[in-house]
Design a protein around this motif. Structure first.
Motif, mmCIF file in Angstrom:
data_model
loop_
_atom_site.group_PDB
_atom_site.id
_atom_site.type_symbol
_atom_site.label_atom_id
_atom_site.label_comp_id
_atom_site.label_asym_id
_atom_site.label_seq_id
_atom_site.Cartn_x
_atom_site.Cartn_y
_atom_site.Cartn_z
ATOM 1 N N UNK A 18 26.576 20.596 30.640
ATOM 2 C CA UNK A 18 25.916 19.490 29.577
ATOM 3 C C UNK A 18 27.217 18.882 28.808
ATOM 4 N N UNK A 19 28.159 19.493 28.479
ATOM 5 C CA UNK A 19 29.333 18.847 27.974
ATOM 6 C C UNK A 19 29.840 17.978 28.844
ATOM 7 N N UNK A 20 29.864 17.965 30.083
ATOM 8 C CA UNK A 20 30.796 17.014 30.977
ATOM 9 C C UNK A 20 29.575 15.615 31.032
ATOM 10 N N UNK A 21 28.217 16.010 30.992
ATOM 11 C CA UNK A 21 27.322 14.987 30.957
ATOM 12 C C UNK A 21 27.629 14.012 29.740
ATOM 13 N N UNK A 22 27.565 14.697 28.306
ATOM 14 C CA UNK A 22 27.579 14.183 27.299
ATOM 15 C C UNK A 22 29.116 13.334 27.296
ATOM 16 N N UNK A 23 30.248 13.871 27.783
ATOM 17 C CA UNK A 23 31.501 13.077 27.767
ATOM 18 C C UNK A 23 31.474 11.871 28.619
ATOM 19 N N UNK A 24 30.840 12.102 29.553
ATOM 20 C CA UNK A 24 30.848 10.785 30.376
ATOM 21 C C UNK A 24 30.078 9.898 29.863
ATOM 22 N N UNK A 25 28.928 10.264 29.128
ATOM 23 C CA UNK A 25 28.147 9.294 28.425
ATOM 24 C C UNK A 25 29.001 8.438 27.298
ATOM 25 N N UNK A 26 29.819 9.312 26.424
ATOM 26 C CA UNK A 26 30.421 8.834 25.398
ATOM 27 C C UNK A 26 31.439 7.917 25.925
ATOM 28 N N UNK A 27 32.201 8.742 26.851
ATOM 29 C CA UNK A 27 33.585 7.878 27.322
ATOM 30 C C UNK A 27 33.193 6.590 28.129
ATOM 31 N N UNK A 29 30.524 4.937 27.872
ATOM 32 C CA UNK A 29 30.125 3.913 26.815
ATOM 33 C C UNK A 29 31.040 3.235 26.195
ATOM 34 N N UNK A 30 31.871 3.978 25.523
ATOM 35 C CA UNK A 30 33.186 3.372 24.717
ATOM 36 C C UNK A 30 33.915 2.526 25.388
ATOM 37 N N UNK A 31 34.315 3.024 26.719
ATOM 38 C CA UNK A 31 35.392 2.379 27.229
ATOM 39 C C UNK A 31 35.041 1.253 28.271
ATOM 40 N N UNK A 32 33.692 1.241 28.821
ATOM 41 C CA UNK A 32 33.107 0.201 29.755
ATOM 42 C C UNK A 32 31.875 -0.223 29.485
ATOM 43 N N UNK A 33 31.242 -0.070 28.226
ATOM 44 C CA UNK A 33 30.140 -0.183 27.690
ATOM 45 C C UNK A 33 28.776 0.142 28.767
ATOM 46 N N UNK A 34 28.855 1.290 29.246
ATOM 47 C CA UNK A 34 27.775 1.702 30.188
ATOM 48 C C UNK A 34 26.860 2.411 29.292
ATOM 49 N N UNK A 35 25.514 2.161 29.573
ATOM 50 C CA UNK A 35 24.421 2.514 28.710
ATOM 51 C C UNK A 35 24.039 4.022 28.958
ATOM 52 N N UNK A 36 23.031 4.171 28.338
ATOM 53 C CA UNK A 36 22.331 5.620 28.393
ATOM 54 C C UNK A 36 21.977 5.956 29.804
ATOM 55 N N UNK A 38 23.814 5.388 32.585
ATOM 56 C CA UNK A 38 24.607 6.256 33.335
ATOM 57 C C UNK A 38 24.782 7.586 32.756
ATOM 58 N N UNK A 39 24.594 8.111 31.649
ATOM 59 C CA UNK A 39 24.703 9.293 31.238
ATOM 60 C C UNK A 39 23.417 10.304 31.853
ATOM 61 N N UNK A 40 22.351 9.790 31.824
ATOM 62 C CA UNK A 40 21.190 10.351 32.854
ATOM 63 C C UNK A 40 21.438 10.558 34.376
ATOM 64 N N UNK A 41 22.107 9.422 34.973
ATOM 65 C CA UNK A 41 22.489 9.515 36.158
ATOM 66 C C UNK A 41 23.506 10.641 36.431
ATOM 67 N N UNK A 42 24.481 10.804 35.616
ATOM 68 C CA UNK A 42 25.376 12.038 35.719
ATOM 69 C C UNK A 42 24.505 13.522 35.447
ATOM 70 N N UNK A 43 23.876 13.378 34.451
ATOM 71 C CA UNK A 43 22.979 14.524 34.218
ATOM 72 C C UNK A 43 21.972 15.030 35.444
ATOM 73 N N UNK A 44 21.386 13.792 36.151
ATOM 74 C CA UNK A 44 20.751 14.218 37.348
ATOM 75 C C UNK A 44 21.435 14.979 38.570
ATOM 76 N N UNK A 45 22.662 14.131 38.650
ATOM 77 C CA UNK A 45 23.581 14.810 39.555
ATOM 78 C C UNK A 45 24.073 16.040 39.513
ATOM 79 N N UNK A 46 24.354 16.112 38.252
ATOM 80 C CA UNK A 46 25.075 17.719 37.604
ATOM 81 C C UNK A 46 23.646 18.786 38.162
ATOM 82 N N UNK A 47 22.811 18.230 37.704
ATOM 83 C CA UNK A 47 21.390 19.088 38.109
ATOM 84 C C UNK A 47 21.477 19.573 39.685
ATOM 85 N N UNK A 48 21.502 18.322 40.369
ATOM 86 C CA UNK A 48 21.535 18.666 41.710
ATOM 87 C C UNK A 48 22.577 19.276 42.107
#
Length: 164
Positions: A18-27, A29-36, A38-48
């Protein structure tokens, strides 16, 4: 900050994914302007990953500094003795100290130890430092496609490693 101040573990604890998903979303988002998305994509992959987790084939490297996660890399098994590199990230202040190189070295050692035949990863055209690291370890750019999946127009890039 130096490499010796960090600790790398491979056991996954509650809260890590969960922390890795959160940090991907924050980092990203801040560094490359990716949207939410992206964070949900990471979450789905971590779940898989965790749903199919096999400790003999899969590995997560969790980098910590003073018991706080500051980096992460994951190897996920796929069909036909193929591995996928996923969710590589380092907190900004831990970049440039050799931690990324150390993680890639551990990743490559595990690939060889488990006798994977090939490996691939997906990244984006904006992650130039990451691409440079992958290339230094023998990955070759094999595919590019434009997408707006992460909330803006980007080029997704696939890198493959066939000689392990």
């Amino acid at each position: 900050m130096n490499l010796n101040d960090t600790h790398i573990r491979t056991n996954i604890k509650p809260g890590d994914l969960g922390f890795v998903m959160y940090r991907h979303g924050k980092l990203y988002g801040e560094e490359y302007n990716y949207g939410v998305s992206f964070e949900t994509y990471v979450g789905a992959g971590l779940h898989e990953f965790y749903e199919n987790y096999n400790p003999d084939l899969d590995r997560a490297w969790i980098c910590e500094y003073e018991e706080k996660i500051v980096g992460f890399l994951l190897l996920m098994h796929r069909k036909n003795h193929t591995a996928q590199l996923r969710y590589f990230y380092l907190e900004h202040e831990f970049r440039g100290i050799g931690l990324g190189k150390k993680l890639m070295s551990l990743f490559m050692d595990f690939l060889q130890e488990k006798k994977y035949r090939s490996c691939y990863l997906w990244t984006t055209h904006e992650l130039l430092s990451a691409a440079s690291l992958y290339k230094r370890h023998g990955f070759i750019l094999t595919k590019e496609k434009e997408t707006t999946s992460f909330g803006k127009l980007i080029k997704e890039q696939r890198y493959d490693l066939s000689k392990i």
